[in-house]
Each structure stands twice: as C-alpha cells, then as structure tokens.
Design a protein around this motif. Structure first.
Motif, PDB file in Angstrom:
ATOM      1  N   THR A 202       1.686 -23.069  -1.308  1.00  0.00           N
ATOM      2  CA  THR A 202       2.038 -23.771  -0.070  1.00  0.00           C
ATOM      3  C   THR A 202       2.765 -22.870   0.918  1.00  0.00           C
ATOM      4  N   ALA A 203       3.168 -21.691   0.505  1.00  0.00           N
ATOM      5  CA  ALA A 203       4.063 -20.874   1.332  1.00  0.00           C
ATOM      6  C   ALA A 203       3.341 -20.129   2.446  1.00  0.00           C
ATOM      7  N   LEU A 204       2.018 -19.866   2.292  1.00  0.00           N
ATOM      8  CA  LEU A 204       1.318 -18.999   3.232  1.00  0.00           C
ATOM      9  C   LEU A 204       0.050 -19.664   3.765  1.00  0.00           C
ATOM     10  N   PRO A 205      -0.381 -19.330   4.996  1.00  0.00           N
ATOM     11  CA  PRO A 205      -1.668 -19.804   5.522  1.00  0.00           C
ATOM     12  C   PRO A 205      -2.822 -19.283   4.673  1.00  0.00           C
ATOM     13  N   ALA A 206      -3.981 -19.942   4.775  1.00  0.00           N
ATOM     14  CA  ALA A 206      -5.120 -19.628   3.917  1.00  0.00           C
ATOM     15  C   ALA A 206      -5.519 -18.156   3.984  1.00  0.00           C
ATOM     16  N   GLY A 207      -5.631 -17.586   5.210  1.00  0.00           N
ATOM     17  CA  GLY A 207      -6.058 -16.199   5.337  1.00  0.00           C
ATOM     18  C   GLY A 207      -5.070 -15.229   4.708  1.00  0.00           C
ATOM     19  N   VAL A 208      -3.783 -15.488   4.913  1.00  0.00           N
ATOM     20  CA  VAL A 208      -2.754 -14.617   4.345  1.00  0.00           C
ATOM     21  C   VAL A 208      -2.709 -14.772   2.826  1.00  0.00           C
ATOM     22  N   LEU A 209      -2.875 -16.011   2.332  1.00  0.00           N
ATOM     23  CA  LEU A 209      -2.833 -16.261   0.895  1.00  0.00           C
ATOM     24  C   LEU A 209      -3.961 -15.532   0.179  1.00  0.00           C
ATOM     25  N   GLU A 210      -5.137 -15.500   0.794  1.00  0.00           N
ATOM     26  CA  GLU A 210      -6.260 -14.792   0.170  1.00  0.00           C
ATOM     27  C   GLU A 210      -5.933 -13.315   0.017  1.00  0.00           C
ATOM     28  N   LEU A 213      -3.374 -12.919  -2.776  1.00  0.00           N
ATOM     29  CA  LEU A 213      -3.964 -13.100  -4.102  1.00  0.00           C
ATOM     30  C   LEU A 213      -4.816 -11.896  -4.516  1.00  0.00           C
ATOM     31  N   PHE A 214      -5.730 -11.491  -3.627  1.00  0.00           N
ATOM     32  CA  PHE A 214      -6.749 -10.519  -4.016  1.00  0.00           C
ATOM     33  C   PHE A 214      -6.518  -9.118  -3.466  1.00  0.00           C
ATOM     34  N   GLY A 215      -5.521  -8.987  -2.587  1.00  0.00           N
ATOM     35  CA  GLY A 215      -5.283  -7.697  -1.972  1.00  0.00           C
ATOM     36  C   GLY A 215      -6.250  -7.449  -0.817  1.00  0.00           C
ATOM     37  N   HIS A 216      -6.119  -6.315  -0.170  1.00  0.00           N
ATOM     38  CA  HIS A 216      -7.046  -5.961   0.912  1.00  0.00           C
ATOM     39  C   HIS A 216      -7.146  -4.438   1.018  1.00  0.00           C
ATOM     40  N   VAL A 217      -8.194  -4.024   1.723  1.00  0.00           N
ATOM     41  CA  VAL A 217      -8.375  -2.598   1.945  1.00  0.00           C
ATOM     42  C   VAL A 217      -7.936  -2.255   3.366  1.00  0.00           C
ATOM     43  N   LYS A 218      -7.666  -1.002   3.581  1.00  0.00           N
ATOM     44  CA  LYS A 218      -7.243  -0.536   4.900  1.00  0.00           C
ATOM     45  C   LYS A 218      -8.294  -0.896   5.943  1.00  0.00           C
ATOM     46  N   GLY A 219      -7.853  -1.492   7.065  1.00  0.00           N
ATOM     47  CA  GLY A 219      -8.759  -1.829   8.144  1.00  0.00           C
ATOM     48  C   GLY A 219      -9.444  -3.163   7.975  1.00  0.00           C
ATOM     49  N   ALA A 220      -9.121  -3.933   6.919  1.00  0.00           N
ATOM     50  CA  ALA A 220      -9.786  -5.214   6.693  1.00  0.00           C
ATOM     51  C   ALA A 220      -9.495  -6.200   7.815  1.00  0.00           C
ATOM     52  N   PHE A 221      -8.334  -6.084   8.437  1.00  0.00           N
ATOM     53  CA  PHE A 221      -7.959  -6.950   9.562  1.00  0.00           C
ATOM     54  C   PHE A 221      -6.854  -6.240  10.337  1.00  0.00           C
ATOM     55  N   THR A 222      -6.555  -6.766  11.497  1.00  0.00           N
ATOM     56  CA  THR A 222      -5.506  -6.159  12.328  1.00  0.00           C
ATOM     57  C   THR A 222      -4.190  -6.134  11.569  1.00  0.00           C
ATOM     58  N   GLY A 223      -3.616  -4.982  11.471  1.00  0.00           N
ATOM     59  CA  GLY A 223      -2.347  -4.836  10.754  1.00  0.00           C
ATOM     60  C   GLY A 223      -2.510  -4.329   9.336  1.00  0.00           C
ATOM     61  N   ALA A 224      -3.788  -4.258   8.837  1.00  0.00           N
ATOM     62  CA  ALA A 224      -4.021  -3.728   7.485  1.00  0.00           C
ATOM     63  C   ALA A 224      -4.063  -2.211   7.560  1.00  0.00           C
ATOM     64  N   LEU A 225      -2.896  -1.591   7.549  1.00  0.00           N
ATOM     65  CA  LEU A 225      -2.791  -0.152   7.780  1.00  0.00           C
ATOM     66  C   LEU A 225      -3.033   0.665   6.523  1.00  0.00           C
ATOM     67  N   ARG A 226      -3.013  -0.021   5.358  1.00  0.00           N
ATOM     68  CA  ARG A 226      -3.249   0.700   4.102  1.00  0.00           C
ATOM     69  C   ARG A 226      -3.776  -0.298   3.063  1.00  0.00           C
ATOM     70  N   ASP A 227      -4.338   0.232   1.985  1.00  0.00           N
ATOM     71  CA  ASP A 227      -4.790  -0.634   0.897  1.00  0.00           C
ATOM     72  C   ASP A 227      -3.583  -1.356   0.280  1.00  0.00           C
ATOM     73  N   LYS A 228      -3.800  -2.578  -0.161  1.00  0.00           N
ATOM     74  CA  LYS A 228      -2.719  -3.334  -0.785  1.00  0.00           C
ATOM     75  C   LYS A 228      -3.228  -4.032  -2.038  1.00  0.00           C
TER      76      LYS A 228
END
Length: 474
Positions: A202-210, A213-228
C-alpha cells in the motif's frame, strides 16, 4: 486464601491469642516464636508470606526484625504490633517497609482484614511472577506471545508449515500480528539464515512498486540513472513477505501471478528473465473472496496465494493472551525508556482485559507504551494508561449524548461509573465483597445491590487471570 505466617512476640500469652485468632480462619499456617533471634533463624530456613512482630522485645526490636526480613526476602510483608504507639514509631516502620502498624489492644476484625490484604497482595506478586516467567519462556520458544488455544494452535501450524516451501496467506484484522506470524514461519523454515524481506503493497504507486519489487535497468524510465536490484532479488534464498496484498493494483496482480506461477520475472526495462528463489508469504486485512466477487482481486492469484491459509483472531476473541502481551510490551518499553517497571497492578490488568481493542494487539501495545512513559513507580497503574478517551462506555456515551434526555444520559453515566468503579474494587480485593465495601466506605448489602443492578459477578475476580500453562478453553 492460604499462606504461612510467622508471629513474633516475647509475651507467650499474646502469641497464643494471635495464633488462635488467625488459625480460626482455617486458611493460614501459623508459626510462633517468642525469641526474635530464633525467629530470624527460622525465617531464613523456611518460606513465609507474612511476619507479624511485636515492636518492643528484648534482644531485637520489631524495627530490627523488619530490616532483617526485608534484607532476606524483600517481597515478604511485615505487620508491626505495639502497645506503645507513637507517630514517630509508625512513620519509622512504614518508611522502612512495614505493610501496616497496629496498636494493642487491637480489633480482631482489623487484624484479620489486614492479613487478608497482605495475602491478597502476596498472591498478586506470585501471579505477576508467574506471568513474567511464562513470558520469558515464551520469548525463548517463539516470537508469538500468548497462551490461549488460538496461539497454541497457531504455533503448531507454524511448526508444520514452516519447513515446507508452500506459499502462505495470512488474513485477519489490522493489528493482530500478521507480520509476526510471517516472521515465525520464516524462522521455522530452512531459509531462516537468509533474509526476510517485507514489501508494503500500500505504500507505493503501482509503477514505483513494480520497480521496487523487480528492480530496473538504467534508462528504463526518467530518473533511472543506474541498474537497481529489486526486493525479489534482495530476498534470494530467503522469504518475501507481501504485506497488505489485497491493495495491489490489477496490473501488479497480473505481474505477481506470473512470478508465482513461473518463478520468473523481468526487471523494469529489461529483456532478461531472472529466476526467483524465494518463499512467498502474503498478508491482508481484506476479505479476498468478496474482493473477487467485486472484481477487485484476481481469482487465479488468490488460489496461487492460498496454499496454506492462516487466519488471525481479533484480540477480543483471545483475551486470555492480554496479560502476557501486556507484560511483553511492559518489558520492551521499560527497556527502551530505561525504566525499572516490574509489574502491572491488578486493577490495571482487569481494565486491560475488558477493553474493546478495535486496533487489536497494536492498540494494546500503544496503551502500554504510553503507560510506561507516564509511570513514575515500579508498578504500572491505571492512571498511567491515560484511558479517558478509550473507555468504551464513555466513548459510546459521547457519541449518543445529544440524542438522550437528561434522565437517560444521567442513568448511563451512573451505570458506567458503577461498572468501572466496582470492577476496580473487586480486582484489587480478589473478589472479596467485604473488603471492597470497606474500601468504598459503603455497606456490604448496598454493594451487593449495586453489583446485581450492574450485572457484575465476583467469580471472574475470584478466579483471577488464567495462568499461561493451564489447558482451559477461553
């Protein structure tokens, strides 16, 4: 009520009189001694609940007896008798820890009533000690605190489910300890040495929660400056706790279903599929079956989650656990606040047992934390809890006050007062109506009538709180 009493007086006639008066009650074992030195030797060898001593004696006076008793066994009560009463003696006796100071000639009823109060106090000391010992034992065995059939059944199920890889769904009202059970499942699993990672759905919006949960790669969206790395990867080899899963958006429900079915996921913005090596535990306060009917929760996801279902009960359905929980939180917040609070008064425990707890265990924890903060002694008292706004009767009264006539409102207030006040008295006296009436300064018959009008029975107060090791049902 039983107990052992050591009576010390250099006048043997007085020893015989005291022994006869006390033993006529048939409940106490009395040991008499005319020599205070021999009495103290006896006291160190045998257990006693009360010492009744004369003040003026050769070899050792009553104050010296009092000091030795308190040095040897601080919890044993001492009553001092004297024919030479002075204010200075009385103040000195009480200051050094005497329970009471009675003058000769004494009234038989006053003596017996004082002894009854002492024995009731000793019984409460023993009950409090039993509760603390039971709590210590519980804390060694499992993080779940309680002794009710519900807790025992839950512990058994956790021991059975923990070692498996089965997905667990924990349901129940907010504040009932769902995360505690989830952690207990993890601690009983073969993954206990790896991480237990919590996801608050319940703490995060759907896009942020995804992304969380699953992490992201650099450049996946605005502000994704590095892999996470995501929390699923963080929990690799351990357990992933999905808290309040009933609040997940439909999009995340679909993604989570794939993770549960295939054991695979893709970080946001990645084309690489990763394997998930986690044990899934989920919790919610929702009625998921109703959410399925309302099209708010996927039925296929529900059945993936609901392999093992553990349902938590409201605290009001497991009141037997309240004393142990109260002591658990007392210990926790006394240590956090660097206080030496050792006990909870009987009237306070009685009130805690009778509250409604819409917030369940979390609400009880908050009440005890507040009480510890305000407590200035080594015993948590009723005033420390600041319960004015939590009294269910008066809360209900405030809600309805403008819909009542003056007469109706007055009757409700008086009934609420009688219920609480008489309950406190009976809790303090262990259900002894005569003592309760004396404390209130009213006739015994009048107290009986008030109890009948209010619907109060002495039985629950006479029985006291169930001991944790009993096998009785709630």
């Amino acid at each position: 009520m039983t107990g052992r009493i050591l009576v010390i007086d250099d006048e043997k006639d007085m020893l015989l009189l005291l022994s006869r008066i006390i033993t006529e009650e048939g409940a106490y074992q009395v040991v008499t001694e005319s020599d205070p030195l021999r009495a103290m030797a006896l006291f160190k060898e045998q257990p006693f609940d009360l010492v009744l001593t004369d003040l003026k004696m050769p070899k050792m006076n009553g104050i010296e007896v009092l000091e030795q008793v308190k040095r040897t066994s601080p919890d044993v009560s001492v009553i001092i008798l004297t024919a030479f009463a002075t204010i200075d003696n009385a103040v000195a006796a009480v200051h050094k820890g005497a329970y009471d100071y009675l003058t000769k000639p004494f009234q038989r009823e006053r003596l017996l009533l004082t002894i009854e109060k002492v024995m009731a106090l000793q019984e409460l000391v023993r009950e409090n000690m039993t509760l603390r010992q039971a709590l210590a034992k519980k804390e060694e065995q499992t993080p779940i605190v309680g002794s009710s059939p519900f807790v025992k059944d839950m512990e058994q199920r956790i021991r059975q489910v923990g070692p498996t890889m089965a997905t667990v769904l924990i349901t129940g009202p907010s504040g009932t300890g769902k995360e505690l059970v989830a952690r207990a499942v993890h601690e009983h699993s073969q993954r206990r040495n790896n991480k237990f990672v919590t996801v608050n759905c319940t703490a995060l919006p759907a896009g942020v929660l995804e992304s969380e949960l699953f992490g992201h790669v650099k450049g996946a969206f605005t502000g994704a400056l590095r892999d996470k790395r995501g929390l699923v990867e963080e929990a690799h080899g351990g357990s992933l706790f999905l808290d309040e899963i009933g609040d997940l958006s439909p999009m995340i429900q679909t993604t989570l279903l794939r993770l549960l079915q295939e054991g695979e996921y893709k970080p946001v913005g990645s084309v690489v599929t990763k394997k998930a090596d986690v044990r899934f535990i989920a919790a919610t306060n929702h009625n998921l079956k109703q959410d399925i009917k309302d099209k708010n929760f996927r039925e296929d996801l529900y059945y993936r989650l609901n392999v093992i279902h553990l349902e938590m009960s409201p605290l009001t359905e497991r009141r037997r656990d309240i004393p142990l929980l109260a002591y658990h939180f007392l210990k926790k917040y006394s240590q956090l606040n660097k206080k030496q609070i050792q006990a909870i008064s009987p009237a306070t425990l009685q009130v805690l047992m009778n509250l409604d707890y819409p917030g369940n265990i979390r609400e009880l924890e908050n009440i005890i934390e507040r009480g510890v903060i305000f407590c200035q002694t080594n015993t948590l008292g009723l005033a420390d809890l600041r319960l004015e706004d939590q009294d269910p009767i008066f809360s209900e009264l405030r809600d309805d006050i403008f819909r009542m006539s003056f007469k109706e409102a007055k009757e409700r207030v008086v009934q609420a007062f009688h219920y609480r006040y008489i309950g406190y008295l009976l809790a303090e006296t262990g259900g002894n109506i005569s003592q309760a009436a004396e404390m209130a300064g009213i006739q015994r018959q009048y107290l009986h009538r008030l109890m009948k009008d209010t619907g109060i029975s002495t039985e629950e107060y006479k029985k006291g709180f169930q001991q944790p090791d009993r096998e009785t049902e709630d």
